[in-house]
Motif scaffolding. Sequence first.
Motif, mmCIF file in Angstrom:
data_model
loop_
_atom_site.group_PDB
_atom_site.id
_atom_site.type_symbol
_atom_site.label_atom_id
_atom_site.label_comp_id
_atom_site.label_asym_id
_atom_site.label_seq_id
_atom_site.Cartn_x
_atom_site.Cartn_y
_atom_site.Cartn_z
ATOM 1 N N GLY A 23 34.537 42.287 29.201
ATOM 2 C CA GLY A 23 35.980 42.389 28.999
ATOM 3 C C GLY A 23 36.562 43.630 29.651
ATOM 4 N N LEU A 24 35.826 44.750 29.535
ATOM 5 C CA LEU A 24 36.290 45.977 30.162
ATOM 6 C C LEU A 24 36.317 45.818 31.685
ATOM 7 N N PHE A 25 35.269 45.230 32.214
ATOM 8 C CA PHE A 25 35.241 44.972 33.653
ATOM 9 C C PHE A 25 36.363 44.021 34.077
ATOM 10 N N PHE A 26 36.655 43.035 33.241
ATOM 11 C CA PHE A 26 37.725 42.077 33.562
ATOM 12 C C PHE A 26 39.066 42.790 33.693
ATOM 13 N N VAL A 27 39.353 43.701 32.761
ATOM 14 C CA VAL A 27 40.610 44.447 32.823
ATOM 15 C C VAL A 27 40.663 45.294 34.094
ATOM 16 N N ILE A 28 39.551 45.989 34.376
ATOM 17 C CA ILE A 28 39.524 46.851 35.559
ATOM 18 C C ILE A 28 39.696 46.035 36.831
ATOM 19 N N CYS A 29 38.915 44.960 36.947
ATOM 20 C CA CYS A 29 38.953 44.164 38.175
ATOM 21 C C CYS A 29 40.301 43.458 38.340
ATOM 22 N N GLY A 35 46.490 45.179 42.368
ATOM 23 C CA GLY A 35 46.962 46.214 43.285
ATOM 24 C C GLY A 35 46.708 45.858 44.730
ATOM 25 N N PHE A 36 45.499 45.333 45.019
ATOM 26 C CA PHE A 36 45.187 44.918 46.384
ATOM 27 C C PHE A 36 46.119 43.800 46.856
ATOM 28 N N LEU A 37 46.406 42.848 45.978
ATOM 29 C CA LEU A 37 47.266 41.723 46.354
ATOM 30 C C LEU A 37 48.694 42.189 46.632
ATOM 31 N N MET A 374 30.735 38.393 36.636
ATOM 32 C CA MET A 374 31.488 37.426 35.820
ATOM 33 C C MET A 374 32.951 37.831 35.697
ATOM 34 N N ALA A 375 33.175 39.130 35.519
ATOM 35 C CA ALA A 375 34.552 39.608 35.374
ATOM 36 C C ALA A 375 35.343 39.409 36.659
ATOM 37 N N ILE A 376 34.684 39.601 37.807
ATOM 38 C CA ILE A 376 35.367 39.407 39.096
ATOM 39 C C ILE A 376 35.793 37.956 39.250
ATOM 40 N N GLY A 377 34.939 37.022 38.824
ATOM 41 C CA GLY A 377 35.304 35.604 38.914
ATOM 42 C C GLY A 377 36.524 35.269 38.078
ATOM 43 N N PHE A 378 36.540 35.758 36.821
ATOM 44 C CA PHE A 378 37.707 35.505 35.965
ATOM 45 C C PHE A 378 38.952 36.226 36.498
ATOM 46 N N ALA A 379 38.767 37.444 37.049
ATOM 47 C CA ALA A 379 39.906 38.201 37.588
ATOM 48 C C ALA A 379 40.525 37.486 38.775
ATOM 49 N N ALA A 380 39.681 36.829 39.587
ATOM 50 C CA ALA A 380 40.203 36.110 40.748
ATOM 51 C C ALA A 380 41.107 34.963 40.337
ATOM 52 N N VAL A 381 40.836 34.379 39.162
ATOM 53 C CA VAL A 381 41.650 33.264 38.678
ATOM 54 C C VAL A 381 42.998 33.748 38.157
ATOM 55 N N SER A 382 43.005 34.864 37.434
ATOM 56 C CA SER A 382 44.224 35.304 36.746
ATOM 57 C C SER A 382 45.058 36.305 37.535
ATOM 58 N N SER A 383 44.455 36.996 38.506
ATOM 59 C CA SER A 383 45.157 38.104 39.159
ATOM 60 C C SER A 383 46.353 37.648 39.988
ATOM 61 N N ASP A 446 40.540 39.663 49.931
ATOM 62 C CA ASP A 446 40.924 40.365 48.697
ATOM 63 C C ASP A 446 39.806 40.298 47.662
ATOM 64 N N ILE A 447 39.180 39.122 47.536
ATOM 65 C CA ILE A 447 38.071 38.991 46.589
ATOM 66 C C ILE A 447 36.913 39.887 47.023
ATOM 67 N N GLY A 448 36.682 39.949 48.346
ATOM 68 C CA GLY A 448 35.629 40.825 48.843
ATOM 69 C C GLY A 448 35.886 42.287 48.517
ATOM 70 N N LYS A 449 37.157 42.703 48.643
ATOM 71 C CA LYS A 449 37.484 44.105 48.354
ATOM 72 C C LYS A 449 37.309 44.436 46.874
ATOM 73 N N VAL A 450 37.795 43.534 46.003
ATOM 74 C CA VAL A 450 37.657 43.828 44.579
ATOM 75 C C VAL A 450 36.200 43.702 44.149
ATOM 76 N N GLY A 451 35.433 42.798 44.809
ATOM 77 C CA GLY A 451 34.012 42.696 44.501
ATOM 78 C C GLY A 451 33.276 43.977 44.851
ATOM 79 N N ALA A 452 33.585 44.517 46.034
ATOM 80 C CA ALA A 452 32.945 45.770 46.444
ATOM 81 C C ALA A 452 33.355 46.907 45.515
ATOM 82 N N THR A 453 34.629 46.925 45.122
ATOM 83 C CA THR A 453 35.099 47.972 44.210
ATOM 84 C C THR A 453 34.426 47.853 42.851
ATOM 85 N N GLY A 454 34.380 46.609 42.318
ATOM 86 C CA GLY A 454 33.775 46.399 40.997
ATOM 87 C C GLY A 454 32.306 46.754 40.981
#
Length: 482
Positions: A23-29, A35-37, A374-383, A446-454
């Motif tokens: 959940g914490l990772f989901f919020v961060i990602c 922001g990236f978008l 897992m958090a990156i996958g959920f973040a990609a759906v909601s972001s 964008d997913i690649g950037k947030v994945g690398a960041t996460g």
Amino acid sequence: MNLFKRAWWRLTGHLGKTLMLGGLFFVICTLVLSGFLIQSAAARAAESARNSVGAVATMQLDLNALLNSGKMQQGKDPGQPGFIGAEGDLQRSLVDKICKSSVVANCNYRKDSVAAPTDQVKLHQPVPAPVGQDNRGADFFKADGVRDLEAVSAFRNGDSRLVAGSGIKPDSKSDMVVIEERMAKDNHLKVADKIKLKAIVRHPDGRIGFKEIGFVVGGIYRNNSADTGTYVPPMMAPSNQIYVTPGGATRLDSKEVGADGGVLNQATFTLRDPADLGQLKLDAQAAGVDLKIFPLTVNDKQYKTLVGPINKTAGFASITVWLVALAGTVILALIVASSLRERRKELGILLSLGEKKPKLLGQHLVEVAACAVMAIGFAAVSSQFLSQAIGNQLLSGEVSSANEAAANEADKPDPSDTLGMGGDNESNEPEVKPIDHMDINLGPADIGKVGATGLGIAALATLIPGARVLRLHPRDILTKGD
């Protein structure tokens, strides 16, 4: 034992902690990806605005620079004042070379002149001059010699439009003239009619005379400014504005159009990119223009108006990304450090059984990275939806501030407009409004950037506190307990 199996058992055996970390990772990602978008949407909008508007660079004589250069023509007598002379002439042939520059999307130039009415063509004057008023010096048509009529600001912003015939083009003949609809009706003129206008002749002895110059009506336009119902000097009335070619304006000055194409008052160049001014200056110097006497100044007001608010929104999003990433790294590092203390017995037993320290650290890294993935996958759906809402909300606030600042600026008097007649129409740009909507598009980059960041946050948050594990011995862990 395989470290991946141990990581899987740990994650499934302690679902509460796994969900908390995920959940914490989901919020961060989610915040980082939003922001990236927003940054990507702002960059696309700025690029689109840059391509559609560009920037307008203006070239004209700087009289003070000419005076300081010492290139003014001196009078014959010692006490006679100097005059501008040939060094202050902006030659059309040089400007034509600059127009061919690769950074110029469109160019136009203007030569100011006047034409006196004739028995055939009279001024439009719905209200006669007051009795006794001397209006000599204003009984002329204002004649603008232009390269391209569509590039004139009045036609770009819709204040004027053609209603018959065609406008002036770079290849138009020097005897072409475009007249206003009211003046055409008063004189019963239509397209293709041949007319004569009077050009001013200045004799060497100082006398002023006139001679008739022949023109052909190539087009008729309509100006949206209605007659005021009160007397206006004819040359200031929009209905008495005529357009000719630069060669036609030269003819109205009673001069011959030579090989250099005549002299211009001003040239404007629409750049493909506001950042191309440097290249334009190089091209102008290569053409033989002295940029000290004929400086190039850029009016990128439209571009700044369009992208100002969205660039500020992107700047805020960029700061948010860095703050969230930094705060997330610190919080996760604290959580991992706490988890390592709680699992000290597990670490001590595994080390006593011969497990390598790097593998223990690798197990923790796999656990944290699995939550991050897992958090990156959920973040990609909601972001995408979240960033669209946040971006538009932030942008609307910036647009409101920009409109309020523009309104306050418009209320201030123009110090250069000493006569209260408004600025030069040729330099005015069509009014534009700031971009008030951003299109959020989620792409693989964008997913690649947030994945690398996460994953980068996961690695830092695990390796920094986990470095202690590499310094510990099994006996120290099991006997001292910390």
